[in-house]
Scaffold this active site. Sequence first.
Site, PDB file in Angstrom:
ATOM      1  N   LEU A  48       0.909  -1.161   0.205  1.00 28.77           N
ATOM      2  CA  LEU A  48      -0.076   0.169  -0.638  1.00 28.77           C
ATOM      3  C   LEU A  48       0.653   0.810  -0.150  1.00 28.77           C
ATOM      4  O   LEU A  48       2.042   1.527   0.475  1.00 28.77           O
ATOM      5  CB  LEU A  48      -0.643   0.627   1.650  1.00 28.77           C
ATOM      6  N   ASP A  49       0.322   2.396  -1.151  1.00 26.86           N
ATOM      7  CA  ASP A  49       0.773   3.314  -1.025  1.00 26.86           C
ATOM      8  C   ASP A  49       0.404   4.301   0.399  1.00 26.86           C
ATOM      9  O   ASP A  49      -0.751   3.712   0.873  1.00 26.86           O
ATOM     10  CB  ASP A  49       1.170   4.527  -1.904  1.00 26.86           C
TER      11      ASP A  49
END
Length: 629
Positions: free
Chosen positions: A319-320
């Site tokens: 996940l960013d």
Amino acid sequence: MKLPINDKKFLFLLLAISIVIVLEILSLIGIHIPMPYEPFVFLSFIIGIGHGVLLNGLKAMCKLQFSSINLLMTIAVVAAFYLGEYPEAAVVIVLYVLGERLEDIGLENSKSALDDLVRKAPQTAFVKSENKDVVLNKIVVGTIIQVKPGDMIPLDGKIISGETTVDEAAITGEPIPKDKHPGDTLFAGTLNKDSFIEMETTKLSVDSTFSKIIRLTFEAAASKSDTQKFIQRFSKLYTPAVIVMAVLVFTIPVFILHLDFDLWLKQAITLLVIACPCALVISTPVAIYAAIGNASAKGALVKGGKYIESMAHVKAIALDKTRTITYGKPIVSDIFPLNGTSREELLACTAGTEMFSEHPLAQAIVNASKAEGFEPHKAEGFKSIMGKGAFAKCLVCEDETVFVGKLEFIKEYQIVTDEAEKIVEQLASEGKTSVVVSFGQGVAGIIGLTDEIKPDSSIAIKELQAQNIELIMLTGDSEKAAHYVAQQVGINKIFGGLLPENKSEKIKELLQEYGTVAMVGDGINDAPALALSTVGIAMGAAGSDTAIETANIALMNDRLSLIPFLIRLSKKTLSQIKINTIGAIAVKVVFIALAIMGYSNLVLAIAADVGVTLVVILLSLNLVKFENK
């Protein structure tokens, strides 16, 4: 399953089936249509209802396409008619045609929501300068159009006049309408609920978010899953094998064992009928289309059945941070008044100076001051020093000069105490940004800002961890900022300070370690990583062309909590496909065994096959109602 009760052809088919079944039941109890009329009556039903099947079967025979299902049915009907089993021949063809129609209805039902959207989409818009409706494909970017309450927004754009409430469920899946003011973005295909507005178009009709959703969803329907491709390949081998088996079932007892010709011809025909892989072929596409339709209704655009399957097998998700777990917008998190300064004076004076700046940090401080009920003080003589800070004269606080900026900037003008430096260090250790404020005599206070975490991020991450999925944060932000946010939401593996190419390298490493990896990002600087991952998921795709084009799944409503739902939906879909497939094969195995042993019945065989097809369709369409629980 929603049946097309207004479809005259379908109603005629049901009527024909009812008549044929009644005639078959009467024949079983010894009541027959008098000869020589009986063959002609049933032949009329066979040709009237099944002419398409027979024609396709003859074409397949001429082309030696022994994998054709229609060829199986044609052989079965002709052979039954030859044996004088006229009611059975008619029942076989009309029930087969019903099965085919039910397949079509299943697919139509699973795509009906999208079809409704396409039908409801406006074809024209009222252009203000021309004072008339103009076809959408002739409207250029920058055109002012007017939208009445109750009408659909025809093109992407922004409000320039008026305020209203817009139902964006068609795009984002969000059930609660949003208030819209001048400057706010509007999407084509959404509903203007309350007031008359004027808007300026920002995209051509072919480039609108709505048009892209429609195009990509139809492409998704055409994009077959791996399971679907396998079953279709299997059917092409399976059908010729069944024809060979039927020939053996007939020839061995008749020509080698010298048993009854008619009996074993009936068994061979029964074998051909029950072996028809209708339910098997339909088991995957209806389930896949239903799942894609469900995801779309929730605000997730899935670009193909293969990604539904892939989500069910995901072992790890990268996940960013910014605009994925967080909003990507700074908010004031900490306020430290110093040297006798009040909270109100610190916020109001700082906000008065920051009113002149368009920097996101400045706007966050202005918003925080107003949110606490402190009107920003009037100021003048504003001057910004790039990368350092700014100063201005406050006209409320005895013409004091207010200095706002980084610690190093303030040090150039004022003496900074150890206390102030420790506060800045503490905020930095938490991944927060410090804005130091001076009123011309030492440090008046320090304001801490952070990237706001989305409310559903922690819940979504806990749900994913409960599904035994490993979560990894990949962010271009600093290590400290990354660790602070990761700690808040419960992620243990963190990699900060990554450039787009670094994220791609990390995805390669994760693929080697876990095999199946999803990447979640905002679709802009995360594009390379999204493309490399097994499944690329873009956040906030409404309004982001890059996200819609790059990702395999686009979350239109910016909700991370959709991801655990998609995984549950994908697993349920694969489970349903397995149940469908096993059920279809099990019924066929039973009736094939009965046919080989000489105990099968033609009418019962075709009824069972159509029954399995119907059950498969009904069970698959239940995926449309699968909820996020």
